[in-house]
Structures are given as C-alpha cells and as structure tokens.
Design a protein around this motif. Structure first.
Motif: not given
Ligand code: NAD
Ligand code: MG
Length: 380
Positions: A34-37, A119-121, A200-202, A204-206
C-alpha cells in the motif's frame, strides 16, 4: 488454496479483492503493498497474515515494523519493496491495483517471474503495452482484465478463440457531467467531479471518468488486451452501466456481459478464471430497469477521449505523454492548483510538445514521463 499478492491492497480494488478472499475462504494472501495508510494495512496484515508487506516510505515501513513486531511478516519499502511483493515466490497471481505508471516495473517483474496478472492498473498497459504484451507471451503468462469493460469483453470472447473480433463496443457511463457543455464545466470543483453516478472508486479514476479520459485509457487498454485496431473500438455512452461492454463478431452477432455495477464480479472472475463462483450482492433484475439507452460520446466537450484516440494512432511514447500529463494534471486539480478544464488543456499541450519516439524502451517510457512532468512544472 490459491495464492495471491496485491499491489494497492488498501484502495478501492484492493479492498474489494480482500472482500472476495474473505467470502471465498480458499485464497491465501501472501503479499500486500500500500502507499501510506499503515493503519488499514496493519489491520489487513492481522486479518490475512501475509508473509510480506510493503509501504512506500521507509519511515512508515519502520512504524509498521514496530506495530507488527508480534507477527511473522517482513515489511519492505520503496520500488524495491513493490518489486519484492510482485515476485513473492509463493504467489501465483498478482492483482495490480495501484494507480498510475508506478505499476510498470512491478508488473514486468511479476511477468518475468511467471505470475498470472489480474490487471486493474490500466496506466501500465497504456504506456508500456508494447513491452508487456510480448513479454507475457514469451513467459506464457496470462493477463486477465479486472477493469469491468475489459472483463466484459473477455467474458464475451470465451469459446470464440477461432473467431475474429469485428468490433468492440466499449460502454461508458458518461460520468457526472453527461449532457453538459464546456461553458458549464468551467467552474467545476473537486467535490463535483468526485461524485460518480454508478461506481465508487479511487479519486484519480473518478476524475478520469468525469473527463472521459478514463474511457480514452480504456480504449488503449482494449487495443493491447485484445489486439484490435483503433477503428475497431467504438465507445458508446450507456448511462445505466448495465451492459459492461460487448463484442461484435464477423457475422454481426453481438455478445455482451450484463450485470449490476459491482467491481467484485470482474475481480472474482479474474481470480478464478476460467471458473465462476457464487457471489453475494444485488443481482440484475431486468424488470427493475425502465430502459437501456445508448448514444455517441460528445468528444467536443469531453476532448480527453478524442485526444486518447489521437495518442493511440500516433503510438510510440505518445500514449505515455497522454497518460503522464493526465496523471500530473489530475493530481494538480485535486490539489486545487488548476481548473477542471485545464486537465485536458495540459494533456493536449504536452502531446504537442514532446517529441515522438516510435519504439520506446522501458527507460524511454520513464524518461518521457519525466519530460512531461518537467514541462508541466515549467508552464503551470
Ligand atoms: P485507489 O486510489 O482507491 O487505490 C490505490 C492503491 O494503491 C491504494 O492501496 C494505495 O495505497 C496504493 N498506492 C498508491 N501509491 C502507492 C505507492 N507509492 N506504493 C504502493 N502502493 C501505492 O485506486 P483504485 O480506484 O483502486 O484504482 C486502482 C487501479 O485500478 C487504477 O489503475 C484504476 O484505474 C483501476 N481501476 C479501478 C476501478 C475501480 O472501481 N476502483 C475500476 C477499474 C479500474
Ligand atoms: Mg472501467
């Protein structure tokens, strides 16, 4: 037991992946990042008992080491940490649920180590698809889409291996500003853009969904995943988000996947592919739907989508320019440093500024990202 590792376990996709793990009971989580949480990460470590966990900053990693001293878990940090999570020897599947180009190197490392990728990323495929797809082929690694549209396409393609795709119909909800013109978007604030009607999403994607840049990224993601040409991808605005996408075959048959908007379905499909499992939650009830509607996207107002098509057609490092400019611009918008419409202005300016490299190496992709950041910092 299926063994998985998750990059981005505390985010929207990461936590929903863990909900599936909790519900299905036959998946073991071996590594999470995870990033920082670190509060949530600590809870996850206590519940799922991975042997390896990563946070980005070494300082936070130290804090987490102290908090989890009673557990048998190794805490790592930085890019080295992400690479360790991605290649953790026990795991079979890596769920890539972090945001942005940060995912490129861990995804490449996981493929090289023979891991299946859920792959979500999408930013990783958009910018490095030309490196990742051949690498996956070389290592006989499957890349299973988690993005709902791509999962729908993938599901529609099952049993059709011998049949050519005529066209992909990529559906878009249209986001919160559907029907508005540019004038009406001038004063959009962060709070307005963070309200998505169906998902309901993160953050950036929202934002990306509200500008249709997300759909642009998804068009490029589809190109790499399904090996189609730009002209074979048709974006259709479908505000109800019931048809998650569809494939038209050569005989005109259109196969689609429908369902309620719930990301757990595509995540679970990727984790158990090719099998399906029971899933809790609301089911689609056709009688509850008054209508399903479809229309062409307004690419004049939402020019992020047409810029994405341009980036895809130009190819090389230009999708990286598009993506990196968007990543930076969205972060600036969320920090209230630029206006809403400046996001796509910045993408366009960067696409006009940065020189094209036809077949960029990984280093050149990352250099392009850096050049984009420097250009934006010097101008905005
Ligand atoms: P989010 O912001 O909710 O989650 C991001 C995650 O990445 C968090 O756990 C965060 O702690 C982690 N992170 C961030 N910086 C980091 C770092 N430096 N090192 C390690 N971990 C780090 O994002 P999300 O909505 O879950 O989206 C994730 C990916 O999935 C994106 O590429 C998005 O486009 C894709 N996606 C999301 C959805 C969705 O419904 N949320 C749908 C389709 C695709
Ligand atoms: Mg999607």
């Amino acid at each position: 037991m299926k063994k998985i590792a998750i990059l981005g376990s505390t985010g929207s996709i990461g936590t929903q992946t863990l909900e599936i793990v909790r519900e299905q009971k036959d998946i073991q989580v071996t590594a999470i990042a995870a990033g920082s949480n670190i509060e949530l990460l600590e809870q996850q470590i206590r519940e799922f008992l991975p042997s390896l966990a990563a946070v980005w900053e070494e300082e936070k990693a130290n804090e987490l080491r102290i908090k989890t001293a009673d557990l048998n878990v190794k805490i790592v940090s930085g890019m080295e940490g992400l690479l360790e999570i991605a290649t953790e020897p026990e795991s079979e599947i890596l769920v890539t649920a972090i945001v942005g180009m940060l995912g490129i190197r861990p995804t490449i490392a996981a493929i090289t180590a023979g891991k299946t990728i859920a792959l979500a990323n999408k930013e990783t495929l958009v910018t490095a698809g030309h490196l990742i797809m051949p690498l996956a082929k070389k290592h006989h690694v499957q890349i299973l889409p988690v993005d709902s549209e791509h999962s729908a396409i993938f599901q529609s393609l099952q049993g059709e291996q011998e049949n050519r795709i005529h066209k992909i119909i990529l559906t878009a909800s249209g986001g919160p500003f559907l029907g508005k013109n540019r004038e009406e978007l001038k004063n959009i604030q962060v709070e307005d853009a963070l309200k998505h009607p169906n998902w309901s999403m993160g953050k950036k994607i929202t934002i990306d969904s509200s500008t249709l840049v997300n759909k642009g990224l998804e068009v490029m993601e589809a190109k790499w995943l399904f090996d189609v040409k730009p002209e074979q991808i048709q974006v259709t605005v479908h505000p109800q988000s019931v048809i998650h996408s569809a494939v038209e075959f050569e005989d005109g048959a259109v196969i689609a996947q429908l369902g309620t908007p719930d990301m757990r379905l595509p995540i679970q499909y990727a984790l158990y592919y090719p099998n399906r499992r029971s899933l809790s939650g609301k089911r689609l009830d056709l009688f509850e739907l008054s209508s399903l509607t479809f229309k062409k996207p307004d690419t004049e107002t939402f020019c992020g989508l047409s810029l994405a098509f341009t980036a895809m057609e130009r190819g090389g490092n230009i999708p990286t320019v598009f993506n990196a400019a968007n990543e930076k611009a969205v972060a600036m918008f969320l920090d209230r440093k630029i206006s809403y419409l400046a996001i796509t202005d910045i993408i366009e300016a960067c696409m006009n500024q940065i020189d094209i490299i036809k077949h960029p190496t990984l280093e050149q992709v990352l250099d392009t990202e850096q050049a984009v950041y420097e250009f934006i910092e010097s101008r905005w």
